[in-house]
Scaffold this motif. Structure first.
Motif, mmCIF file in Angstrom:
data_model
loop_
_atom_site.group_PDB
_atom_site.id
_atom_site.type_symbol
_atom_site.label_atom_id
_atom_site.label_comp_id
_atom_site.label_asym_id
_atom_site.label_seq_id
_atom_site.Cartn_x
_atom_site.Cartn_y
_atom_site.Cartn_z
ATOM 1 N N UNK A 5 19.124 49.314 47.796
ATOM 2 C CA UNK A 5 18.360 50.113 46.841
ATOM 3 C C UNK A 5 17.184 49.308 46.321
ATOM 4 N N UNK A 6 16.029 49.980 46.242
ATOM 5 C CA UNK A 6 14.828 49.365 45.696
ATOM 6 C C UNK A 6 14.041 50.432 44.947
ATOM 7 N N UNK A 7 13.620 50.116 43.723
ATOM 8 C CA UNK A 7 12.829 51.042 42.916
ATOM 9 C C UNK A 7 11.650 50.292 42.316
ATOM 10 N N UNK A 8 10.505 50.959 42.317
ATOM 11 C CA UNK A 8 9.322 50.442 41.635
ATOM 12 C C UNK A 8 8.888 51.483 40.609
ATOM 13 N N UNK A 9 8.821 51.063 39.351
ATOM 14 C CA UNK A 9 8.407 51.934 38.260
ATOM 15 C C UNK A 9 7.100 51.396 37.678
ATOM 16 N N UNK A 10 6.069 52.205 37.694
ATOM 17 C CA UNK A 10 4.822 51.809 37.053
ATOM 18 C C UNK A 10 4.974 51.956 35.537
ATOM 19 N N UNK A 15 6.872 44.072 55.673
ATOM 20 C CA UNK A 15 7.010 44.333 54.237
ATOM 21 C C UNK A 15 7.147 45.833 54.020
ATOM 22 N N UNK A 16 8.287 46.296 53.524
ATOM 23 C CA UNK A 16 8.433 47.748 53.309
ATOM 24 C C UNK A 16 7.502 48.300 52.231
ATOM 25 N N UNK A 17 6.893 47.423 51.436
ATOM 26 C CA UNK A 17 5.990 47.875 50.387
ATOM 27 C C UNK A 17 4.517 47.724 50.781
ATOM 28 N N UNK A 18 4.265 47.600 52.086
ATOM 29 C CA UNK A 18 2.880 47.535 52.537
ATOM 30 C C UNK A 18 2.132 48.791 52.090
ATOM 31 N N UNK A 19 0.967 48.586 51.523
ATOM 32 C CA UNK A 19 0.182 49.701 51.020
ATOM 33 C C UNK A 19 0.436 50.029 49.570
ATOM 34 N N UNK A 49 20.412 43.586 46.449
ATOM 35 C CA UNK A 49 20.463 42.883 47.723
ATOM 36 C C UNK A 49 21.924 42.671 48.117
ATOM 37 N N UNK A 50 22.248 43.035 49.347
ATOM 38 C CA UNK A 50 23.602 42.809 49.868
ATOM 39 C C UNK A 50 23.628 41.422 50.500
ATOM 40 N N UNK A 102 15.675 53.275 49.971
ATOM 41 C CA UNK A 102 17.102 52.989 50.134
ATOM 42 C C UNK A 102 17.380 52.600 51.578
ATOM 43 N N UNK A 103 18.453 51.850 51.760
ATOM 44 C CA UNK A 103 18.897 51.466 53.100
ATOM 45 C C UNK A 103 17.904 50.621 53.855
ATOM 46 N N UNK A 104 17.223 49.699 53.178
ATOM 47 C CA UNK A 104 16.226 48.864 53.829
ATOM 48 C C UNK A 104 16.874 47.640 54.481
ATOM 49 N N UNK A 105 16.327 47.247 55.602
ATOM 50 C CA UNK A 105 16.623 45.953 56.206
ATOM 51 C C UNK A 105 15.290 45.244 56.388
#
Length: 785
Positions: A465-470, A352-356, A368-369, A344-347
């Motif tokens: 907001x960002x969610x990843x569901x496997x 890349x916030x999903x690195x790894x 996305x705002x 949450x609250x990403x800029x």
């Protein structure tokens, strides 16, 4: 059907089946792990798939039929494939539903309904008739009276509706205000359009109107939806194969719309070689949802071609552009999530916030705002690699407010995206269904290619907001061909177990078990066992007891470490033997092949309750029809019953079922001369089922009275027809046939009415039995008095 198939020859089918082998299950075993095989999108075990057909709900099960060539990877010789699900997400391939050589006509696309009111008059037994419509240049009907296990052509495939021009793809639905069934059929008579017909009984149809539109090409669907969820404001939606649609009104006879042209509900490539085509909605839904599945043509793998889209719930919503159809994944998809990560609250700028993070099959939800972002473009890169390459980007352009070039205006300054990423499929939904893009993507599922990237170009993207569901695999939870009433899931314990047309095939070097999730203590448990190369096969109960048929010529009751009892018996390889176990406390009785007396009657106190299943020992055997507390085959005409010549005889739960390409007999060891012999008979597929009497041991001499779907009750013996009575005999309907034999006088009664009275002196006495010819039929409550 496919646009490119108009010139295809519909001559002699290249891979037709026969009533003696229907329903066909022509599939090899698979773990569904092949490259590009969707893990939560349906695809056939093998062969070609195109249009979804007759999706419907019936008594706790969703049925998906589809255009199918099970014998090759290209369009050819259309069958109707069949899959079932209890939750719209976990699908199990079933035997072929409609098959050339068994069902008349060309078996092209169509819809289906459940005849809960029995307006067709086809109901026979507990199941409501399931009615499906198919054919080109006229509409034919097929029906099932056993819950979609088997289908029969109605009236030998007679066209119920014909019309000018080329026509195909009937859609049928119930119109409550006029209390009539409605049929919508595409035809090109005078240009593209659909004809409307009405019926009170699903058989006799009356033409009412035509809606002509140049855009409206094949596979029409029509349904009613409330605008913004308001039940007081419902509109009708008419769609075609490309997902084009108009919204209008329908009074039960005529459709009208003020729209000048259509909208498109999905931005995938909307053609027969694309990624979204021939969508169709489910009938008889239990919750009034309108749920659609479409064909994704571009997916293919080593053994299959084509898959189905995720079921999507449709709606109507007011927008700045007017009333529009929305598509959202059904709520059941959320239950497929195995693990989730939340940010949450990403800029997002360059990092890349999903690195790894790596994922193969998964779901992304993001907000996305747009108003607060400065990036010119932002979005996702899917299946990225260390060198910066990736398999697919999903890109939003802030200036044009488009997603991959298609309009997706921000709502209150924000854009919401939901992505479903499978091994060969990508489905993109925007702003709660206002945007839909169904795609096939050849994702590289190698471990080094499972990166996920959120990116921004030319500035920053604000992501509240960002969610990843496997998402895990949905395969392997149901039984394709093993019939019976035991609850799953099933678990193999030793050996390998696979699906065949005849049931579950087990192979083991020692003991192998296939166990259900159902437990019992006191029980009546029965099933059909066929030894191939195996030394033995049996019914397992209370986890540890097994009653088996053994190729050495015995029936055996055993548990680990102890043989409780054995009985000599004529066990034959490659024929189906029926075992029934009655367990009451410590007493166990085992019956073979419908004999009235147990071949084993023994006691043991080791185990009081446990799971039920099947066993194979030292080789390969097939088990089928594993039923707990079912009626079984009810007869007083024991002792044992034995098959003669060709064919197979099994007990599907109630009654005995015979199937053969020619004549097949099941003979009791009981004999008689003068008697009354009665049975309840039903032809499932093919030609005839019968009572046989005064037969010798190999059935070279006998009398047989049958019901024949060519429209006759017949009394015959080898080489001579003694008498016939013409009458309608329908597939799937149960008839009571009674024979009274008094010396040379032979009388036959159909449902209590005498239809044959003749004499013959060839055979004064002999065995009682059953007969089936060129197909499959069942017999129950077979009695001699």
């Amino acid at each position: 059907m496919l646009r490119t198939l108009l010139a295809v020859l519909l001559a002699f089918p290249t891979a037709a089946g026969s009533p003696g082998t229907y329903p066909e299950f022509p599939y090899q075993d698979t773990a569904y792990t092949e490259a590009q095989r969707g893990q939560f999108h349906f695809s056939p075990r093998s062969g070609w798939m195109n249009d979804p057909n007759a999706p419907l709900y019936y008594r706790g099960t969703y049925h998906l039929f589809f255009q199918h060539n099970p014998h090759g990877l290209a369009w050819d010789t259309m069958h109707w494939g069949h899959a079932t699900s209890t939750d719209l997400t976990h699908w199990t391939q079933k035997p072929i539903a409609l098959e050339p050589g068994v069902h008349q006509g060309d078996l092209w696309s169509g819809a289906g309904v459940v005849d809960t009111g029995n307006v067709t008059g086809l109901k026979s037994g507990d199941d409501d008739p399931i009615i499906v419509f198919t054919g080109t240049n006229g509409v034919s009907m097929a029906y099932s009276t056993d819950g979609a296990k088997t289908f029969a052509s109605f009236d030998n495939g007679r066209k119920l509706v014909t019309m000018a021009g080329t026509s195909r793809d009937p859609k049928v639905f119930w119109h409550a205000p006029t209390r009539r069934w409605i049929m919508v059929v595409w035809s090109d008579a005078g240009g593209n359009g659909v004809n409307f017909y009405t019926s009170a009984n699903l058989i006799d149809w009356t033409f009412t109107s035509r809606y002509a539109a140049g855009w409206l090409f094949e596979c029409p669907d029509m349904f009613q939806l409330p605008v913004d969820g308001n039940p007081a404001d419902k509109r009708w939606v008419l769609t075609d194969a490309s997902g084009e649609y108009v919204v209008g009104a329908f009074d039960g006879t005529t459709f009208s719309s003020t729209w000048i042209g259509p909208q498109v509900m999905d931005f995938g490539r909307n053609d027969a070689g694309g990624t979204f085509y021939a969508g169709l909605t489910f009938a008889n839904m239990p919750d009034d949802r309108v749920v659609q599945m479409a064909w994704q043509p571009s997916n293919r793998g080593s053994v299959w071609t084509g898959n189905a889209s995720i079921p999507a719930q449709l709606g109507l919503r007011n927008s700045a552009q007017g009333v529009r159809v929305t598509r959202t994944p059904i709520g059941e998809v959320a239950a497929l999530r195995t693990a989730s990560q939340v940010w949450s609250g990403l800029t997002v700028t360059t990092a890349n916030p999903l690195t790894g993070v790596s994922a193969d099959t998964y779901e992304l939800e993001a907000e996305f705002d747009v108003a607060a972002s400065s990036a010119t473009r932002f979005g996702f890169r899917l299946h990225t690699r260390a060198d910066g390459s990736y398999d697919r980007a999903v890109t939003y352009d802030r200036a044009t407010q488009t997603l991959d070039g298609k309009p997706l205006p921000a709502v209150n300054g924000k854009v919401r995206l939901r992505l479903l990423i499978d091994r060969g499929q990508l489905e993109i939904f925007g702003n709660d269904g206002a945007f839909s893009w169904t795609d096939n993507v050849a994702f590289d599922s190698a471990a080094a290619s499972q990166g996920v990237q959120v990116f921004a170009e030319g500035g920053a993207a604000v992501v509240p907001s960002l969610k990843l569901h496997r998402i895990g695999s949905t395969w392997g939870v149901g039984e394709s061909t093993l019939a019976g009433n035991l609850t799953g899931p099933w678990q193999a314990s030793g050996g390998t177990w696979g699906d065949t047309a005849d049931g579950k095939r087990g192979t083991a070097s020692g003991d192998g078990f296939y166990l259900s999730a159902q437990s019992a203590g006191d029980l009546v448990y029965e099933g059909d066992l066929r030894l191939g190369t195996a030394a033995a096969a049996g019914l397992t109960f209370r986890d540890h007891y097994t009653a088996n048929v053994d190729a050495s010529g015995v029936v055996k009751l055993w548990r680990p470490g102890r043989v409780i009892a054995t009985a000599a018996a004529p066990i034959v390889r490659d024929r189906s033997h029926h075992l029934r176990v009655v367990a009451t406390g410590s007493r166990f009785r085992v019956y073979l092949d419908h004999g009235p007396a147990p071949v084993i009657d023994a006691t043991d106190t080791a185990y009081a309750a446990g799971r039920l299943g099947a066993n194979v020992f030292s080789g390969t055997a097939t088990v089928q029809n594993l039923n707990l507390g079912a009626p079984g085959f009810v007869t007083n005409a024991g002792t044992r019953w034995n098959p003669v010549a060709a064919g197979t005889w099994t007990v599907p739960g109630a009654g005995v079922r015979g199937q053969s390409a020619g004549d097949a007999f099941l003979l009791s060891e009981r004999t008689g001369g003068d008697f009354t012999y009665t049975g309840q008979l039903r032809v499932e597929t093919g030609t005839a089922v019968a009572l046989t009497f005064r037969a010798n041991a190999d059935a070279t001499q006998h009398y047989t009275a049958n019901i024949d779907t060519s429209g006759v009750v017949k009394l015959w013996r080898p080489g001579q027809v003694l008498a016939e009575h013409r009458t309608t005999i329908r597939h799937g309907r149960t008839y009571t046939l009674r024979v009274t034999a008094t010396g040379p006088r032979l009388q036959v009664f159909l449902d209590g009415t005498q239809v044959i009275d003749t004499t013959d002196t060839a055979y004064p006495s002999g065995r009682f039995g059953l007969n089936v010819y060129n197909g499959a039929g069942t017999a129950q409550n077979v009695t001699v008095s």
